[in-house]
Design an enzyme around this catalytic site. Structure first.
Site, PDB file in Angstrom:
ATOM      1  N   HIS A  42       0.589  -1.194  -0.029  1.00  0.00           N
ATOM      2  CA  HIS A  42      -0.107   0.110  -0.012  1.00  0.00           C
ATOM      3  C   HIS A  42       0.856   1.203   0.152  1.00  0.00           C
ATOM      4  CE1 HIS A  42      -0.236  -0.292   4.828  1.00  0.00           C
ATOM      5  NE2 HIS A  42       1.064  -0.353   4.287  1.00  0.00           N
ATOM      6  N   HIS A  43       2.057   1.235   0.017  1.00  0.00           N
ATOM      7  CA  HIS A  43       2.914   2.449   0.058  1.00  0.00           C
ATOM      8  C   HIS A  43       3.509   2.868  -1.346  1.00  0.00           C
ATOM      9  CE1 HIS A  43       2.862   2.345   4.260  1.00  0.00           C
ATOM     10  NE2 HIS A  43       3.752   1.095   4.340  1.00  0.00           N
ATOM     11  N   GLY A  44       3.394   2.103  -2.737  1.00  0.00           N
ATOM     12  CA  GLY A  44       3.825   2.472  -3.754  1.00  0.00           C
ATOM     13  C   GLY A  44       3.042   3.761  -4.404  1.00  0.00           C
ATOM     14  N   HIS A  72       0.562   3.177   7.967  1.00  0.00           N
ATOM     15  CA  HIS A  72      -0.589   3.962   7.247  1.00  0.00           C
ATOM     16  C   HIS A  72      -0.429   3.601   5.862  1.00  0.00           C
ATOM     17  CE1 HIS A  72      -2.214   7.835   5.271  1.00  0.00           C
ATOM     18  NE2 HIS A  72      -3.295   7.343   5.791  1.00  0.00           N
ATOM     19  N   ASP A  82      -0.191   5.281   2.821  1.00  0.00           N
ATOM     20  CA  ASP A  82      -0.172   6.475   2.288  1.00  0.00           C
ATOM     21  C   ASP A  82      -0.417   6.601   0.727  1.00  0.00           C
ATOM     22  OD1 ASP A  82       2.151   5.174   2.087  1.00  0.00           O
ATOM     23  OD2 ASP A  82       3.485   6.791   2.006  1.00  0.00           O
TER      24      ASP A  82
END
Length: 366
Positions: free
Chosen positions: A131-133, A171, A173
């Site tokens: 989920h950070h890409g 998180h 992001d």
């Protein structure tokens, strides 16, 4: 609700980000092996993840970034200017042999999951949840953003209300940025406060599309249960999602080295069980998780929860052998509980006043 499927691939087996990287451990292969040892992964429910084609990845990522990622794998090196531009070849996102094929397979698993739930159903894709890409840059161990690609595929299929629930200790992001301001995707993230990437503060709302609940250090099952009952489930009730994507990062448990939360895996099992009946479509991914024994037990337990299998009090010898075969550069022998059981001892307690106040504040924004 339709059929229930598990998505896996041999690409994860033996794949390492580097000897000292937090992702130097076996995760998805351990889940597959543990599930098979327990008789929980029949061929009728197992699907091999395809590798997403470059054109499919550009549904979110820029073509130049996808090209750079493919070049980096082919060359096994990254020029300084591309390292700076794309975040490749860094300590967090290093060069390793499968640095394009592995995340592209995780993304392919998400795209397959979307197709499998088209008419309703449940899919567990533990290799996903990256989920950070960002569109043109790797970040936080994530080369490609599988949740965004999967949700965009669901939208392209005609769905108009998708709920993204993220219970990773960090998180999400990249997902929040991708769907900021969206009226079709609502996001809620529970994560440790003051933890990298230092986004997802209580007041940050993704231009109206997101609810962020930062949890204080030491938050336990009681804190999570309060948030689930008073925030996550009410949001789902109001939004009436046509699909739910649960990013089920395994790093919020007490034994994980990269967070200071204190949950048991029961919190994750409870979330999956509670969300399943609230939408005709449910996709559950992996995410963070850096202790090999807690990750294997948690994601296998998620599969048991989704596929209506009973978690035994004590693991049989074949399953224990899978856990005993795991290794970790950080420590010696794990505790007996991490080898002989799948379900943690619950870490209950009353929700803290801090969590109660934050949940109340977010509840007013549903």
């Amino acid at each position: 609700m339709g059929k229930t499927y598990f998505i896996g691939s041999n690409i994860y087996r033996g794949s390492r980000y580097g000897r000292l990287h937090p992702l130097s451990i076996e995760r998805v292969p351990a889940v597959i092996d543990l599930g098979r040892a327990l008789g929980w992964l029949p061929e009728s429910q197992y699907r091999t993840s395809p590798r997403a084609k470059p054109a499919a990845l550009t549904a979110f990522h820029t073509p130049d970034y996808v090209d750079a990622l493919m070049r980096a794998e082919a060359r096994q090196s990254v020029p300084p200017e591309e390292r700076q531009t794309y975040g490749l070849g860094t300590l967090s996102n290093p060069v390793f042999p499968e640095m394009y094929r592995r995340p592209a397979t995780a993304a392919g698993g998400g795209l397959l999951a979307a197709e499998l739930v088209a008419q309703g159903g449940v899919v567990h894709n533990p290799g996903g949840g990256t989920h950070h890409g960002f569109p043109g840059r790797a970040a936080g161990f994530c080369y490609l953003n599988e949740p965004v690609l999967t949700i965009r595929r669901l939208l392209a299929m005609g769905l108009t209300r998708i709920l993204y629930v993220d219970i990773d200790a960090h998180h999400g992001d990249g997902v929040e940025a991708a769907f900021a301001g969206s009226e079709m995707v609502r996001m809620i993230s529970l994560h440790e406060e003051n933890r990298w990437p230092f986004t997802g503060k209580l007041e940050e709302d993704g231009q109206g599309a997101a609810l962020n609940l930062p949890l204080p250090r030491g938050a336990h099952d009681g804190d999570f249960e309060h948030a689930l009952e008073e925030l996550i489930l009410p949001l789902a009730d109001v939004f009436r999602p046509e699909a739910i994507f649960l990013q089920c990062g395994a790093d919020a448990v007490l034994e994980d080295p990269l967070s200071r939360l204190a949950m048991s895996n029961n919190a994750h099992f409870r979330a999956a069980a509670a969300l399943r009946p609230l939408s005709p479509r449910l996709i559950v991914s992996g995410g963070g998780g850096y202790n090999p024994w807690t990750v294997a037990r948690l994601w296998t337990g998620i599969w048991a929860t989704l596929s209506n299998r009973e978690i035994p009090d004590h693991l049989p010898a074949e399953a224990r052998a899978v856990l005993e075969a795991l290794s970790w550069s950080r420590t010696g022998k794990p505790s007996e509980a991490l080898l002989s059981t799948m379900r943690d001892v619950p870490r209950h307690g009353p929700a803290s006043q801090e969590v109660r106040e934050r949940v109340a504040a977010l509840r007013r924004r549903i």
